[in-house]
Motif scaffolding. Structure first.
Motif, mmCIF file in Angstrom:
data_model
loop_
_atom_site.group_PDB
_atom_site.id
_atom_site.type_symbol
_atom_site.label_atom_id
_atom_site.label_comp_id
_atom_site.label_asym_id
_atom_site.label_seq_id
_atom_site.Cartn_x
_atom_site.Cartn_y
_atom_site.Cartn_z
ATOM 1 N N ARG A 37 -11.589 14.619 18.698
ATOM 2 C CA ARG A 37 -12.647 14.544 19.719
ATOM 3 C C ARG A 37 -12.113 13.996 21.053
ATOM 4 N NH1 ARG A 37 -14.126 10.140 16.283
ATOM 5 N NH2 ARG A 37 -13.887 8.230 17.482
ATOM 6 N N GLY A 38 -10.806 13.783 21.131
ATOM 7 C CA GLY A 38 -10.194 13.361 22.398
ATOM 8 C C GLY A 38 -10.410 11.895 22.717
ATOM 9 N N ASP A 39 -10.703 11.100 21.704
ATOM 10 C CA ASP A 39 -10.973 9.677 21.912
ATOM 11 C C ASP A 39 -9.675 8.880 21.750
ATOM 12 O OD1 ASP A 39 -11.964 7.149 22.066
ATOM 13 O OD2 ASP A 39 -13.295 7.320 20.318
ATOM 14 N N VAL A 40 -8.797 8.984 22.753
ATOM 15 C CA VAL A 40 -7.485 8.332 22.667
ATOM 16 C C VAL A 40 -7.640 6.812 22.585
ATOM 17 C CG1 VAL A 40 -5.278 8.013 23.866
ATOM 18 C CG2 VAL A 40 -6.344 10.272 23.815
ATOM 19 N N GLY A 41 -8.673 6.292 23.248
ATOM 20 C CA GLY A 41 -8.917 4.844 23.244
ATOM 21 C C GLY A 41 -9.076 4.283 21.837
ATOM 22 N N ALA A 42 -9.596 5.105 20.930
ATOM 23 C CA ALA A 42 -9.826 4.618 19.554
ATOM 24 C C ALA A 42 -8.520 4.473 18.784
ATOM 25 C CB ALA A 42 -10.757 5.582 18.811
ATOM 26 N N LEU A 43 -7.465 5.121 19.269
ATOM 27 C CA LEU A 43 -6.222 5.136 18.486
ATOM 28 C C LEU A 43 -5.502 3.787 18.463
ATOM 29 C CD1 LEU A 43 -4.783 8.635 19.492
ATOM 30 C CD2 LEU A 43 -6.089 8.015 17.446
ATOM 31 N N GLY A 44 -5.611 3.018 19.569
ATOM 32 C CA GLY A 44 -4.914 1.725 19.649
ATOM 33 C C GLY A 44 -5.320 0.800 18.507
ATOM 34 N N PRO A 45 -6.632 0.495 18.406
ATOM 35 C CA PRO A 45 -7.055 -0.391 17.304
ATOM 36 C C PRO A 45 -6.700 0.174 15.927
ATOM 37 C CG PRO A 45 -8.812 -0.143 18.935
ATOM 38 C CD PRO A 45 -7.715 0.786 19.356
ATOM 39 N N LEU A 46 -6.724 1.497 15.784
ATOM 40 C CA LEU A 46 -6.359 2.076 14.477
ATOM 41 C C LEU A 46 -4.873 1.856 14.183
ATOM 42 C CD1 LEU A 46 -8.447 5.396 14.633
ATOM 43 C CD2 LEU A 46 -8.803 3.488 13.037
ATOM 44 N N MET A 47 -4.028 1.960 15.223
ATOM 45 C CA MET A 47 -2.595 1.688 15.024
ATOM 46 C C MET A 47 -2.390 0.224 14.619
ATOM 47 S SD MET A 47 -0.998 3.867 18.207
ATOM 48 C CE MET A 47 0.745 3.639 17.906
ATOM 49 N N ASN A 48 -3.114 -0.674 15.295
ATOM 50 C CA ASN A 48 -2.953 -2.097 14.969
ATOM 51 C C ASN A 48 -3.411 -2.395 13.542
ATOM 52 O OD1 ASN A 48 -1.956 -2.550 17.539
ATOM 53 N ND2 ASN A 48 -3.983 -3.014 18.398
ATOM 54 N N ALA A 49 -4.507 -1.749 13.133
ATOM 55 C CA ALA A 49 -5.006 -1.964 11.765
ATOM 56 C C ALA A 49 -4.001 -1.414 10.745
ATOM 57 C CB ALA A 49 -6.360 -1.277 11.604
ATOM 58 N N ASN A 50 -3.392 -0.275 11.074
ATOM 59 C CA ASN A 50 -2.378 0.316 10.171
ATOM 60 C C ASN A 50 -1.157 -0.611 10.073
ATOM 61 O OD1 ASN A 50 -1.254 3.763 9.696
ATOM 62 N ND2 ASN A 50 -0.594 1.897 8.685
ATOM 63 N N GLN A 51 -0.769 -1.206 11.209
ATOM 64 C CA GLN A 51 0.383 -2.110 11.198
ATOM 65 C C GLN A 51 0.108 -3.343 10.326
ATOM 66 O OE1 GLN A 51 3.431 -2.027 11.883
ATOM 67 N NE2 GLN A 51 3.995 -4.193 11.858
ATOM 68 N N LYS A 52 -1.123 -3.849 10.419
ATOM 69 C CA LYS A 52 -1.493 -5.024 9.608
ATOM 70 C C LYS A 52 -1.348 -4.684 8.117
ATOM 71 C CE LYS A 52 -5.415 -8.203 9.101
ATOM 72 N NZ LYS A 52 -5.960 -7.774 7.793
ATOM 73 N N LEU A 53 -1.772 -3.491 7.739
ATOM 74 C CA LEU A 53 -1.682 -3.084 6.325
ATOM 75 C C LEU A 53 -0.222 -2.823 5.913
ATOM 76 C CD1 LEU A 53 -4.837 -0.829 6.410
ATOM 77 C CD2 LEU A 53 -4.564 -2.845 4.953
ATOM 78 N N ALA A 54 0.573 -2.284 6.837
ATOM 79 C CA ALA A 54 1.997 -2.058 6.544
ATOM 80 C C ALA A 54 2.682 -3.401 6.255
ATOM 81 C CB ALA A 54 2.671 -1.351 7.721
ATOM 82 N N ARG A 55 2.282 -4.392 7.050
ATOM 83 C CA ARG A 55 2.792 -5.757 6.840
ATOM 84 C C ARG A 55 2.411 -6.223 5.438
ATOM 85 N NH1 ARG A 55 0.010 -8.142 11.476
ATOM 86 N NH2 ARG A 55 1.450 -7.136 12.884
ATOM 87 N N GLU A 56 1.162 -5.986 5.074
ATOM 88 C CA GLU A 56 0.684 -6.455 3.758
ATOM 89 C C GLU A 56 1.375 -5.753 2.593
ATOM 90 O OE1 GLU A 56 -3.536 -7.139 3.051
ATOM 91 O OE2 GLU A 56 -3.809 -7.220 5.217
ATOM 92 N N ILE A 57 1.741 -4.490 2.782
ATOM 93 C CA ILE A 57 2.446 -3.840 1.661
ATOM 94 C C ILE A 57 3.945 -4.181 1.667
ATOM 95 C CG2 ILE A 57 0.772 -1.956 1.353
ATOM 96 C CD1 ILE A 57 2.707 -0.048 2.650
ATOM 97 N N GLY A 58 4.377 -4.920 2.676
ATOM 98 C CA GLY A 58 5.739 -5.473 2.653
ATOM 99 C C GLY A 58 6.814 -4.618 3.303
ATOM 100 N N VAL A 59 6.431 -3.781 4.275
ATOM 101 C CA VAL A 59 7.456 -2.919 4.872
ATOM 102 C C VAL A 59 7.716 -3.207 6.355
ATOM 103 C CG1 VAL A 59 7.233 -1.064 3.184
ATOM 104 C CG2 VAL A 59 5.783 -1.023 5.225
ATOM 105 N N SER A 60 7.123 -4.289 6.870
ATOM 106 C CA SER A 60 7.464 -4.653 8.247
ATOM 107 C C SER A 60 8.762 -5.472 8.217
ATOM 108 C CB SER A 60 6.328 -5.425 8.918
ATOM 109 O OG SER A 60 6.556 -5.469 10.317
ATOM 110 N N SER A 61 9.183 -5.952 9.361
ATOM 111 C CA SER A 61 10.410 -6.759 9.427
ATOM 112 C C SER A 61 10.344 -7.573 10.712
ATOM 113 C CB SER A 61 11.644 -5.849 9.460
ATOM 114 O OG SER A 61 11.744 -5.235 10.732
ATOM 115 N N PRO A 62 11.168 -8.608 10.839
ATOM 116 C CA PRO A 62 11.141 -9.409 12.072
ATOM 117 C C PRO A 62 11.390 -8.556 13.317
ATOM 118 C CG PRO A 62 12.458 -10.502 10.382
ATOM 119 C CD PRO A 62 12.093 -9.158 9.831
#
Ligand code: PMV
Length: 332
Positions: A249-274
């Protein structure tokens, strides 16, 4: 019989996963897009004798017959030739790639797809030349079928299994089809409309992180606590679904918070790094609306929504925070 073959060249782009890595291995949806700024290129030259593989980027030049059974390039060559119904012989295959290895940009899959495309072209060339020369012949030469995109993707998928045991298939799919994909394992490929193009900055942590290790660690953690990991994968899958709707629907603004939420979950599954956290932090501090790892994690690349007036500031902040390089790609 190499005289009637011609040299050919083929290539394939890199890719990034926008949403849903790791959960995609467990049948949740993920979104990936091609990255045109980096490519794997393959040239095949006729050469009497056996097949020689020249992988200069990894400083290797070897004979197909000497390759170990799990060599990805040799496997792609032999399987593609088997699919084409030809004996692999009489050529040198030169591989050059600008896609950094083990950084989540699909280097392995891009090499496989480019090899498959080049071989299909090489034998198609031979076929055309043969067709010309057999116009007066009474015994038809068996024809060499070209490979479809689906076939090349499937062959590359088999090779992906050598890189890491349980690939979802997203890398070979987005690279072979060269379009944004909404990918669900073992389901037909779905493309979707990008209603409003947007820019993504891709920042390299400088850390090579083999996919196999991160995927294996996640599997062990999932085996140890299935209920928790299934719930995390469900949340990641829901983000990928919401992101697709936002992109359509062209709502690029919505993508930022979704990326941040995905990063938080990636951290929780243990695949982030310093290193990943440092770049994510730097981008958000500089005003980016969203940032996350892309691919297997533990290193590799961070992706940042690079929209708006802060774009240059964000790119500078990523370099200042230690990014080895930053590429900006347009998703369209
Ligand atoms: O090859 P990479 O680093 O982009 O990782 C692929 C993404 C994973 O979801 C981690 C694995 C997979 O097969 O989908």
């Amino acid at each position: 019989m190499t005289a009637d073959r011609l040299s050919v060249t083929a290539s394939a782009p890199g890719k990034i996963i926008l949403f849903g890595e790791h959960a995609v291995v467990y049948a949740r949806p993920a979104i990936a897009v091609p990255v045109w700024q980096v490519r794997a290129q393959v040239t095949i030259d006729p050469l009497p004798g056996n097949v020689e593989i020249d992988a200069a980027d990894v400083a290797r030049w070897y004979d197909l017959r000497d390759a170990p059974p799990d060599d990805p390039i040799a496997t792609m060559v032999t399987r593609t030739c088997a699919r084409l119904g030809v004996e692999p012989q009489g050529f040198a295959i030169h591989i050059r790639s600008t896609i950094p290895v083990a950084r989540g940009l699909g280097s392995g899959a891009a090499v496989s797809v480019a090899v498959g495309r080049a071989l299909a072209k090489f034998y198609a060339t031979e076929n055309t030349e043969r067709e010309k020369s057999r116009s007066n012949s009474v015994s038809p030469v068996p024809s060499v079928a070209a490979l479809s995109v689906e076939e090349i993707s499937a062959l590359a998928y088999e090779v992906e299994k050598l890189h890491h045991g349980t690939p979802s298939g997203i890398d070979n799919t987005v690279i072979a089809f060269e379009q944004p994909v909404y990918f669900v394992r073992d389901q037909p490929i779905e493309s979707f409309r990008v209603a409003r193009p947007f820019l993504i900055a891709i920042a390299d942590t400088g850390v090579a992180a083999p996919t196999k290790i991160a995927v294996g660690d996640v599997r062990r953690a999932w085996q140890a606590d299935r209920a928790r990991y299934e719930a995390l994968f469900d949340q990641i899958g829901a983000i990928a679904r919401d992101a697709r709707a936002a992109i359509e629907r062209g709502d690029v603004g919505a993508l930022g918070p979704l990326m941040n939420a995905n990063q938080k979950l990636a951290r929780e599954i243990g695949v982030s790094s310093p290193e990943i956290e440092t770049l994510v932090d730097a981008a958000l501090r500089a005003g980016a609306r969203g940032a996350k790892l892309s691919g297997a994690g533990r290193g590799g690349n961070v992706i940042v929504l690079a929209e708006g007036e802060n774009r240059e500031k964000v790119e500078r902040a990523l370099m200042d925070a230690g990014a080895a390089r930053v590429i900006v790609t347009k998703v369209e």
